[in-house]
Design a protein around this motif. Structure first.
Motif, PDB file in Angstrom:
ATOM      1  N   SER A  52       0.836  -1.219   0.000  1.00 23.66           N
ATOM      2  CA  SER A  52       0.000   0.000   0.000  1.00 23.66           C
ATOM      3  C   SER A  52       0.862   1.257   0.000  1.00 23.66           C
ATOM      4  O   SER A  52       0.479   2.275  -0.579  1.00 23.66           O
ATOM      5  N   LEU A  53       2.027   1.196   0.640  1.00 21.35           N
ATOM      6  CA  LEU A  53       2.935   2.347   0.621  1.00 21.35           C
ATOM      7  C   LEU A  53       3.412   2.654  -0.795  1.00 21.35           C
ATOM      8  O   LEU A  53       3.465   3.820  -1.213  1.00 21.35           O
ATOM      9  N   TYR A  54       3.758   1.626  -1.546  1.00 24.79           N
ATOM     10  CA  TYR A  54       4.179   1.832  -2.941  1.00 24.79           C
ATOM     11  C   TYR A  54       3.030   2.371  -3.785  1.00 24.79           C
ATOM     12  O   TYR A  54       3.237   3.232  -4.654  1.00 24.79           O
ATOM     13  N   LEU A  55       1.820   1.903  -3.551  1.00 29.31           N
ATOM     14  CA  LEU A  55       0.677   2.435  -4.283  1.00 29.31           C
ATOM     15  C   LEU A  55       0.440   3.898  -3.939  1.00 29.31           C
ATOM     16  O   LEU A  55       0.154   4.725  -4.823  1.00 29.31           O
ATOM     17  N   HIS A  56       0.552   4.234  -2.662  1.00 29.05           N
ATOM     18  CA  HIS A  56       0.320   5.615  -2.229  1.00 29.05           C
ATOM     19  C   HIS A  56       1.359   6.565  -2.808  1.00 29.05           C
ATOM     20  O   HIS A  56       1.058   7.733  -3.090  1.00 29.05           O
ATOM     21  N   GLN A  57       2.576   6.095  -3.004  1.00 24.77           N
ATOM     22  CA  GLN A  57       3.638   6.948  -3.533  1.00 24.77           C
ATOM     23  C   GLN A  57       3.497   7.188  -5.036  1.00 24.77           C
ATOM     24  O   GLN A  57       3.884   8.256  -5.534  1.00 24.77           O
ATOM     25  N   ASN A  58       2.923   6.248  -5.778  1.00 23.60           N
ATOM     26  CA  ASN A  58       2.964   6.306  -7.244  1.00 23.60           C
ATOM     27  C   ASN A  58       1.607   6.465  -7.910  1.00 23.60           C
ATOM     28  O   ASN A  58       1.553   6.551  -9.137  1.00 23.60           O
ATOM     29  N   TYR A  59       0.509   6.505  -7.163  1.00 21.69           N
ATOM     30  CA  TYR A  59      -0.800   6.452  -7.822  1.00 21.69           C
ATOM     31  C   TYR A  59      -1.164   7.755  -8.535  1.00 21.69           C
ATOM     32  O   TYR A  59      -1.967   7.742  -9.474  1.00 21.69           O
ATOM     33  N   LEU A  60      -0.600   8.881  -8.144  1.00 22.12           N
ATOM     34  CA  LEU A  60      -0.989  10.163  -8.745  1.00 22.12           C
ATOM     35  C   LEU A  60      -0.634  10.243 -10.227  1.00 22.12           C
ATOM     36  O   LEU A  60      -1.356  10.882 -11.008  1.00 22.12           O
ATOM     37  N   ASP A  61       0.448   9.613 -10.637  1.00 18.42           N
ATOM     38  CA  ASP A  61       0.863   9.674 -12.041  1.00 18.42           C
ATOM     39  C   ASP A  61      -0.058   8.896 -12.973  1.00 18.42           C
ATOM     40  O   ASP A  61       0.054   9.038 -14.193  1.00 18.42           O
ATOM     41  N   PHE A  62      -0.949   8.103 -12.421  1.00 17.99           N
ATOM     42  CA  PHE A  62      -1.820   7.261 -13.236  1.00 17.99           C
ATOM     43  C   PHE A  62      -3.257   7.777 -13.277  1.00 17.99           C
ATOM     44  O   PHE A  62      -4.144   7.075 -13.757  1.00 17.99           O
ATOM     45  N   PHE A  63      -3.481   8.982 -12.783  1.00 16.24           N
ATOM     46  CA  PHE A  63      -4.810   9.585 -12.802  1.00 16.24           C
ATOM     47  C   PHE A  63      -4.761  10.880 -13.596  1.00 16.24           C
ATOM     48  O   PHE A  63      -3.755  11.602 -13.577  1.00 16.24           O
ATOM     49  N   SER A  64      -5.854  11.165 -14.272  1.00 15.41           N
ATOM     50  CA  SER A  64      -5.967  12.404 -15.037  1.00 15.41           C
ATOM     51  C   SER A  64      -7.170  13.230 -14.628  1.00 15.41           C
ATOM     52  O   SER A  64      -7.304  14.372 -15.064  1.00 15.41           O
ATOM     53  N   ASP A  65      -8.043  12.694 -13.793  1.00 16.60           N
ATOM     54  CA  ASP A  65      -9.241  13.392 -13.355  1.00 16.60           C
ATOM     55  C   ASP A  65      -9.108  13.707 -11.866  1.00 16.60           C
ATOM     56  O   ASP A  65      -8.737  12.840 -11.061  1.00 16.60           O
ATOM     57  N   LEU A  66      -9.418  14.949 -11.499  1.00 13.98           N
ATOM     58  CA  LEU A  66      -9.268  15.357 -10.110  1.00 13.98           C
ATOM     59  C   LEU A  66     -10.264  14.645  -9.204  1.00 13.98           C
ATOM     60  O   LEU A  66      -9.945  14.315  -8.054  1.00 13.98           O
ATOM     61  N   GLU A  67     -11.467  14.398  -9.693  1.00 15.63           N
ATOM     62  CA  GLU A  67     -12.450  13.690  -8.877  1.00 15.63           C
ATOM     63  C   GLU A  67     -12.022  12.247  -8.627  1.00 15.63           C
ATOM     64  O   GLU A  67     -12.250  11.708  -7.531  1.00 15.63           O
ATOM     65  N   ALA A 101      -9.759   8.191  -4.883  1.00 21.60           N
ATOM     66  CA  ALA A 101      -8.673   7.257  -4.566  1.00 21.60           C
ATOM     67  C   ALA A 101      -8.012   7.591  -3.237  1.00 21.60           C
ATOM     68  O   ALA A 101      -7.668   6.688  -2.451  1.00 21.60           O
ATOM     69  N   SER A 102      -7.832   8.869  -2.946  1.00 27.12           N
ATOM     70  CA  SER A 102      -7.229   9.252  -1.670  1.00 27.12           C
ATOM     71  C   SER A 102      -8.124   8.873  -0.491  1.00 27.12           C
ATOM     72  O   SER A 102      -7.623   8.518   0.586  1.00 27.12           O
ATOM     73  N   GLN A 103      -9.425   8.924  -0.680  1.00 28.06           N
ATOM     74  CA  GLN A 103     -10.326   8.492   0.390  1.00 28.06           C
ATOM     75  C   GLN A 103     -10.199   6.995   0.659  1.00 28.06           C
ATOM     76  O   GLN A 103     -10.191   6.564   1.814  1.00 28.06           O
ATOM     77  N   TYR A 104     -10.082   6.215  -0.404  1.00 29.73           N
ATOM     78  CA  TYR A 104      -9.906   4.768  -0.205  1.00 29.73           C
ATOM     79  C   TYR A 104      -8.576   4.464   0.480  1.00 29.73           C
ATOM     80  O   TYR A 104      -8.500   3.565   1.338  1.00 29.73           O
ATOM     81  N   LEU A 105      -7.523   5.181   0.125  1.00 27.74           N
ATOM     82  CA  LEU A 105      -6.238   4.960   0.779  1.00 27.74           C
ATOM     83  C   LEU A 105      -6.289   5.349   2.254  1.00 27.74           C
ATOM     84  O   LEU A 105      -5.670   4.702   3.100  1.00 27.74           O
ATOM     85  N   SER A 106      -7.029   6.411   2.562  1.00 31.92           N
ATOM     86  CA  SER A 106      -7.202   6.798   3.972  1.00 31.92           C
ATOM     87  C   SER A 106      -7.977   5.739   4.743  1.00 31.92           C
ATOM     88  O   SER A 106      -7.658   5.435   5.902  1.00 31.92           O
ATOM     89  N   ASP A 107      -9.004   5.171   4.118  1.00 31.05           N
ATOM     90  CA  ASP A 107      -9.758   4.099   4.776  1.00 31.05           C
ATOM     91  C   ASP A 107      -8.881   2.872   5.018  1.00 31.05           C
ATOM     92  O   ASP A 107      -8.974   2.225   6.073  1.00 31.05           O
TER      93      ASP A 107
END
Length: 333
Positions: free
Chosen positions: A168-183, A188-194
């Motif tokens: 999960s740490l690796y996903l949290h560090q790299n997931y932003l580069d794979f998204f293009s929509d702010l919503e 995704a950040s809410q799911y990572l917080s959960d």
């Protein structure tokens, strides 16, 4: 030696490997006058997928599979209907479609970290068949409709041979580069917080760690409202490692500096060091320094201070006497 070189090959696709194995079976059957044990197409697909793209391993497994000693085993296998056998293999494969059955000479199915992260971050989904009706969702939940996943997130984490928290740490560090929509990023950040909340309590961390990684992986996959564009994106090591290293270095430095206090590390970090920081903050502001400890006061500074105090006293006297009385005269030092 100096003349040696290293060669690396990309994995062979299962469809191309199946054609090669079929060609080998055809040639060997002709040479042996059909005395070899020939696997059917369903078993051949399992053999191809179990080799993980290594054609040499697939040929060796096919050779052992076609030995004459396999005839009795193959006779038992033929008792099962071909359609039922294919359904059984597809049920073992699961929704990923490419998960291999390791019963036939399969290689190690573990995934490298790069491939495991790519299976989650690239969010590959199957195409919806027009003949199959889509699941009916109420109007207020239509935005949550997604096509079928091509991977099983829990199986990917298991085959990465990493803990769910570290994955999960690796996903949290790299997931932003794979998204293009702010919503989508917000979701995704809410799911990572959960997922982080599930492993926050140390008493139940070992029990809820698989559930936390499942929420993180499936949450990232579900947050993609559209298919991710393919292409190479570099992956980075989590910043948590650097922060944790600095924290351990600071703990060792504090213990060596305040060794005479005899405090445990927890008391040293939460009580003594914050108290010393509170004591050092007033010393940084010169206005809070004790008069005997500050810089020397010049005559000009003292004259300005005395004049300002005298003016204030004169204003108070004029206000008390009705405005006709004058304030006291300014006396020089």
């Amino acid at each position: 030696t100096g003349n040696s070189s290293w060669w690396s090959f990309n994995p062979v696709a299962p469809t191309a490997m199946k054609k090669v194995l079929n060609h080998i079976l055809l040639q060997e059957t002709r040479k042996s006058c059909e005395r070899v044990c020939v696997p059917d197409q369903a078993q051949l697909e399992v053999l191809c997928s179990g080799s993980s793209g290594d054609i040499r391993s697939a040929v060796n497994s096919l050779q052992f599979f076609c030995l004459p000693e396999k005839e009795l085993f193959m006779a038992k296998r033929r008792c099962v209907a071909p359609r039922e056998r294919v359904q059984r293999i597809s049920m073992k494969a699961g929704p990923s479609g490419g998960e291999e059955d390791q019963a036939i000479g399969g290689k190690d199915a573990s995934l490298f970290l790069f491939r495991a992260l790519g299976k989650i971050l690239h969010c590959k989904r199957g195409k919806q068949d027009a003949s199959v009706p889509e699941p009916g969702l109420p109007p207020h939940l239509l935005q949550h409709h997604r096509h079928t996943l091509l991977v099983t997130p829990e199986l990917v984490v298991e085959r990465s041979h990493m803990s769910g928290e570290l994955f999960s740490l690796y996903l949290h560090q790299n997931y932003l580069d794979f998204f293009s929509d702010l919503e989508d990023v917000d979701r995704a950040s809410q799911y990572l917080s959960d997922a982080d909340l599930l492993t926050a309590d140390w008493t139940s961390r070992s029990l809820l760690e698989p559930y936390g990684s499942s929420v993180a992986c499936r949450g990232l996959l579900h947050s993609h409202s559209h298919q991710v564009s393919s292409g190479f994106r570099p992956l980075h090591k989590p910043s948590w490692f650097l922060v944790n290293k600095k924290y351990r270095d600071n703990c060792l430095a504090a213990q060596s500096l305040f060794r005479s206090f005899g405090l445990p590390p927890v008391c040293l970090q939460t009580q003594l060091l914050p108290y010393l920081a509170k004591l050092s903050n007033p010393m940084r502001n010169q206005s809070n320094v004790h008069p005997g400890c500050g810089p020397p006061v010049s005559d000009e500074m003292f004259w300005k201070t005395e004049t300002r105090d005298s003016d204030r006293q004169g204003d108070r006297g004029a206000a008390g006497g009705g405005g006709g009385a004058e304030g006291p005269s300014v006396q020089s030092a």
